[in-house]
Scaffold this active site. Structure first.
Site, short mmCIF file in Angstrom:
data_model
loop_
_atom_site.label_atom_id
_atom_site.label_comp_id
_atom_site.label_asym_id
_atom_site.label_seq_id
_atom_site.Cartn_x
_atom_site.Cartn_y
_atom_site.Cartn_z
CG ASP A 58 -2.21 0.67 0.81
OD1 ASP A 58 -2.25 1.82 0.52
OD2 ASP A 58 -3.25 0.06 0.90
CG HIS A 67 -1.01 1.71 -3.53
ND1 HIS A 67 -2.25 1.25 -2.82
CD2 HIS A 67 -0.74 0.34 -4.02
CE1 HIS A 67 -2.61 0.14 -3.13
NE2 HIS A 67 -1.53 -0.69 -3.83
#
Length: 408
Positions: A232, A255
């Site tokens: 993430d 991310h």
């Protein structure tokens, strides 16, 4: 001249005491009978093995760690809790203050999370709470053993964060390795004057919600010199953050470097004064990102800088997305983004739209500055483009790809 017997006994006792003093001050510490050692430089040392912790990787040592912390916390002057070399398994650990003096948690060995999800009653594995002048360091490893619980991600309750600073003042977190968290790897919230540096954080690219460092409701935080690769956001900055500096982060996989998501809950507060500089992103699914929810409360995100960022094979290198969760909530976001600057952003993009500024029609973005943007396609991909809606732009220097002329 003969020495009286009583004098000889006193002399022998003195020699014995001197020998004992030498023995117990080996390695620069002085022992006492209450599980602590006192450093010759000052400050008591509380080794968790003196509180019945076992380095077998099986025994749950949570209570031993808490007992050592309580003793250190109540000790006059500076104190240190030591987790020595070895594999120490532990379930939920809450290390609460206030403490008498500065307290150091020195993790030299490896902490292993209890793999049983029922061991955790809250949202954290290890939490430092309501404590000032605390340092967490030691060169060791915090292993969340997340592979045991990732299958439960996305449920009603988030999986435990490996390490949380909750209501901490003047805290430092540095020189540690985080591996495979259950939820986020680390989180700083409701805190002030925090320094985070020299962390290595790793988890598989497909591990869910394993943000490296998450920040919210805090002020005067510095995050520097970390290497982060997770499933993430490498660093995510939430609402209520004021005067934040993030620099020299190597990010990927993951991310990217994200502001948000903002506006999910009705009680969220404004974000102001965030600088993200001198970072390198490698193979991430986003680069410099600001994201807000639809149907949000009225709030602002302002005075934001992404500067001197290097992108290598990054998808969505520059992105403002104010339509997060738009399918379930059609009402546009009311998070007002202003004075957000993207300066000296260079590198390569794997997505054809390298710059995407998708702002809210309810509260259009203002003061969005693009300065010296130099992005090229990765490999043999075609020319890059940019897209923009509901934003007032200020354009300076190089613009690759070209900036849209109409952002209505």
């Amino acid at each position: 001249m003969a020495i009286p017997a009583g004098t000889r006994l006193i002399a022998q006792a003195a020699c014995l005491l001197l020998g004992l003093a030498c023995f117990i001050t080996i390695n620069g510490v002085v022992a006492n009978p209450f599980g602590a050692r006192r450093s010759l430089l000052g400050g008591a040392i509380f080794d968790i093995t003196k509180f019945e912790a076992k380095a077998d990787g099986i025994t749950d040592n949570a209570l031993s760690i808490i007992r050592a912390w309580k003793a250190a916390c109540q000790s006059p002057g500076a104190a240190k809790v030591v987790i020595p070399r070895g594999n120490f398994m532990a379930g939920e650990v809450i290390l609460a203050g206030p403490c008498v003096g500065q307290t150091i948690l020195e993790i030299q060995g490896t902490l292993l999370a209890n793999p049983d999800p029922s061991s955790y009653t809250g949202g954290s594995w290890i939490m430092l709470q309501k404590v000032d002048n605390v340092v967490v360091t030691g060169g060791g490893t915090i292993n969340g053993q997340g592979k045991n619980v990732w299958q439960y991600a996305g449920g009603d309750s988030p999986l435990p964060v490996s390490l949380v600073f909750q209501t901490v003042g003047n805290g430092k977190l540095h020189n540690l390795r985080f591996v495979d968290s259950m939820g986020f790897h680390s989180k700083v919230t409701d805190s002030h004057d925090i320094s985070v540096e020299h962390l290595t954080i790793t988890a598989p690219a497909n591990s869910p919600n394993t943000d490296g460092i998450h920040l919210s409701s805090s002020k005067n935080v510095k995050i520097t010199d970390c290497v982060i690769g997770t499933g993430d956001d490498c660093v995510s900055v939430g609402h209520g953050t004021l005067n934040t500096d993030i620099a020299r982060i190597t990010c990927g996989p993951g991310h990217g470097m994200s502001i948000g998501s903002l506006g999910k809950r009705v009680d969220e507060t404004d974000l102001n004064g965030l600088r993200i500089t001198n970072c390198t992103l490698i193979g991430t699914t986003n680069g410099a990102r600001i994201k807000t929810y639809h149907d949000s409360p009225k709030m602002t995100a302002s005075d934001i800088v992404f500067q001197d960022i290097k992108m290598i094979d990054v998808k969505n290198p520059i992105i403002i997305d104010q339509h997060y969760n738009s399918k379930s909530k059609p009402v546009e976001s009311k998070v007002k983004i202003s004075n957000a600057r993207f300066i000296n952003i260079k590198g390569s993009s794997i997505s054809p739209v390298a710059v995407s500024l998708s702002c809210s029609s309810a509260v259009p973005c203002e003061g969005i500055q693009l300065e010296n943007i130099d992005l090229v396609p990765s490999g043999k991909k075609g020319p890059l483009t940019s897209a923009c809606s509901h934003a007032k732009l200020l354009i300076k220097g190089i613009q690759k790809p070209a900036t849209p002329t109409n952002c209505a």
